[in-house]
Design an enzyme around this catalytic site. Sequence first.
Site, PDB file in Angstrom:
ATOM      1  N   ASP A  49       0.788  -1.239   0.000  1.00 58.34           N
ATOM      2  CA  ASP A  49       0.000   0.000   0.000  1.00 58.34           C
ATOM      3  C   ASP A  49       0.820   1.289   0.000  1.00 58.34           C
ATOM      4  OD1 ASP A  49       0.994  -0.140   2.554  1.00 58.34           O
ATOM      5  OD2 ASP A  49      -0.921   0.091   3.580  1.00 58.34           O
ATOM      6  N   ARG A 256      -4.395   5.488   5.775  1.00 56.31           N
ATOM      7  CA  ARG A 256      -4.834   5.033   4.457  1.00 56.31           C
ATOM      8  C   ARG A 256      -6.089   5.766   4.023  1.00 56.31           C
ATOM      9  NH1 ARG A 256      -4.039  -0.376   3.440  1.00 56.31           N
ATOM     10  NH2 ARG A 256      -5.807  -0.145   2.014  1.00 56.31           N
ATOM     11  N   TYR A 264       1.288  -2.501  11.496  1.00 51.86           N
ATOM     12  CA  TYR A 264       2.188  -3.651  11.507  1.00 51.86           C
ATOM     13  C   TYR A 264       2.581  -3.857  12.965  1.00 51.86           C
ATOM     14  CZ  TYR A 264       2.713  -2.932   6.444  1.00 51.86           C
ATOM     15  OH  TYR A 264       2.490  -2.792   5.097  1.00 51.86           O
ATOM     16  N   PRO A 339       7.483  -6.231   4.890  1.00 52.86           N
ATOM     17  CA  PRO A 339       6.893  -4.989   4.375  1.00 52.86           C
ATOM     18  C   PRO A 339       7.255  -3.756   5.197  1.00 52.86           C
ATOM     19  CG  PRO A 339       5.244  -6.207   5.604  1.00 52.86           C
ATOM     20  CD  PRO A 339       6.497  -7.043   5.637  1.00 52.86           C
TER      21      PRO A 339
END
Length: 640
Positions: A49, A256, A264, A339
């Site tokens: 993302d 987002r 995370y 990530p």
Amino acid sequence: MSAKTLEVDLLIIGAGPAGLMAAAWASRCKLKTKIIDEKNARVRTGQADGLHCRTLEIMDSFGSPSIAHEILGQACVIKEISSWNPKEGCEEHIERTESVRSGEEDLPGSRYPQVSLSQGGVEQAFLNFLERDGDMVRVERNLTPMKLRVEEALMDDHDAYPVEVYLRELAKDERAGSPDSAASENSATEVVRAKYVLGTDGAHSWTRKALGLQMEGDTTNKHFGVMDFIPLSNFPDIRISCAIHSSSGSIMTLPREDGLVRFYVQLGESSAKGSTFDRSKVTPDDIIETSRKILQPYTLDYSHCDWFSVYTVGQRLARSFSHLDRVFLAGDAVHTHSPTMGAGMNVSMQDSYNLIWKIATAIRTGNREILATYNTERMVTAKELIEKDRAMSNFYCDGPSANSKRYQEFREAFRDFVSGVAVEYSPSLLTSSAKISNGCGDGKDSQQHLQQIYSKPSLASNLTLGQRIPSYYVTNHFTAEVIPIHTAFKSTGQWRLLLFPGDLRNPTNNSILRTLGHKLSASTSFIHTCTPSSSPIDSVIEILTIHTTNPRTLVSALDLPDIFHPWSPTRGHDYFKIFARDTENGDDIYKAFGIDEDRGCAVVVRPDMHVGYIGELEDLESVRKYFERILKLKGEREGA
């Protein structure tokens, strides 16, 4: 019923971001392309993302309507990053210790910020582009590859289709799960014969396995939960990207679109490296409960979970990104990592962006030597990605530390690489050097060939050979429009020869440019010999001139040779190739590039916007050698 047969220039296996980037590039390069995917639709939730400024530059380069602008219309812009650590005197609580400007748009010659948008949104922007583009490259879904065969005897045959891939359409009962791996070759519904194949089919890549390539590296015993959700919280930085370290673990957050936030969350470690961690038992509530402990004294709950997963930290890399320079791999198919650095999707798409124009050039010219540079250039980038990801993973796994309390200083070691602007390709067939290069090909002839051409980087002291050229504002000489120079570098497969002649009121400068124009116009010049006779003169190598005359109207640009503003009997002159430097909207491009306007210089920009050569303005012989070793002479091609 026998399988149908199709011949294509390029077969792309996998329609994630790397595959769709390849498809967009192939469409613009007019390659006959087929792209397939096992899934019946694009990603709907979760996955990658983060998008960085270099990726957005590339997306914008495909033209209008801009993929980048479509993404920016939906994405969340990351303007600031907060660092949180245990509170002095109350270790079980956290406090903000730093607020750091993300600032990717402030990097030299950059104009885009860091943003976040779901992978599905990124994929949809590419799909919309392919739908608008006229070349009919469309994703064909519910197709799985079954067999790959490479005819090595045909490797050097320019007209051959030496790679065969057998495809099978998935039955309806297979589309929701995994394809039947036991299906026989006889069940193939299509055989694709391709000049080139690109596998962008993820970490469990069928293409990589079919080539017998192994991934090397390790997996740790450290596990993180990742979750996209709408938070209910009194945490003050819930809409700010955060690096959070506490006595109970670590969290990285990313705001987002649509009110979502990605967490995370460090879940802990297995009892021993290599031991089993049962991911199936982890729930969103487990991730939230662990997050609550880390975020104390702040509260956290959620109203909606859009997606969640669990990953185990590890870094793995394939030994090679290509097989015989006919079958290539990109993205997660050749490099996997955690990530936590937010660079994976970007590096994957930039793999594809590095490759496709080289395939198009090889098909057009018959010169396959340049294809070896894909492996050498992107392997170095992938190794740096793996190294930096390992350091960033340790940063989150090791808890509060000196680095976590000096986050801005720690982040500086990563920012330029993660943004994409610092990627630098070593001297090769495509990137000349100021000193003798050992070459990137095999054999003494190849090395001797490379040693004939040298750059003079001191003529543009702030440009770096092998790096993407920065973008600064210039003024269109004819229209007065002020634009970032990158907007003149559209991803069409064209090379650019940038001429910096200084002030054209100076008789010497004016004379040098006119002499150059007459030489470039000659039928024997590399501009002509590298361009098919049936194509426009600027279709392979485009000449852009940037002068310093102020005011620019003191020069009549139409009096310059037509090669600088090519004439078309249907459209007249091309009014978009001559520019004046702009001094009112940021840095002067001459100063920003480190160019002495009294001396000037010439810069070759590759189709992927990386600097390939810097030399004297009048040294057309070196420029000719540079281009002719890559873009074979028209006579040689026609006689081949």
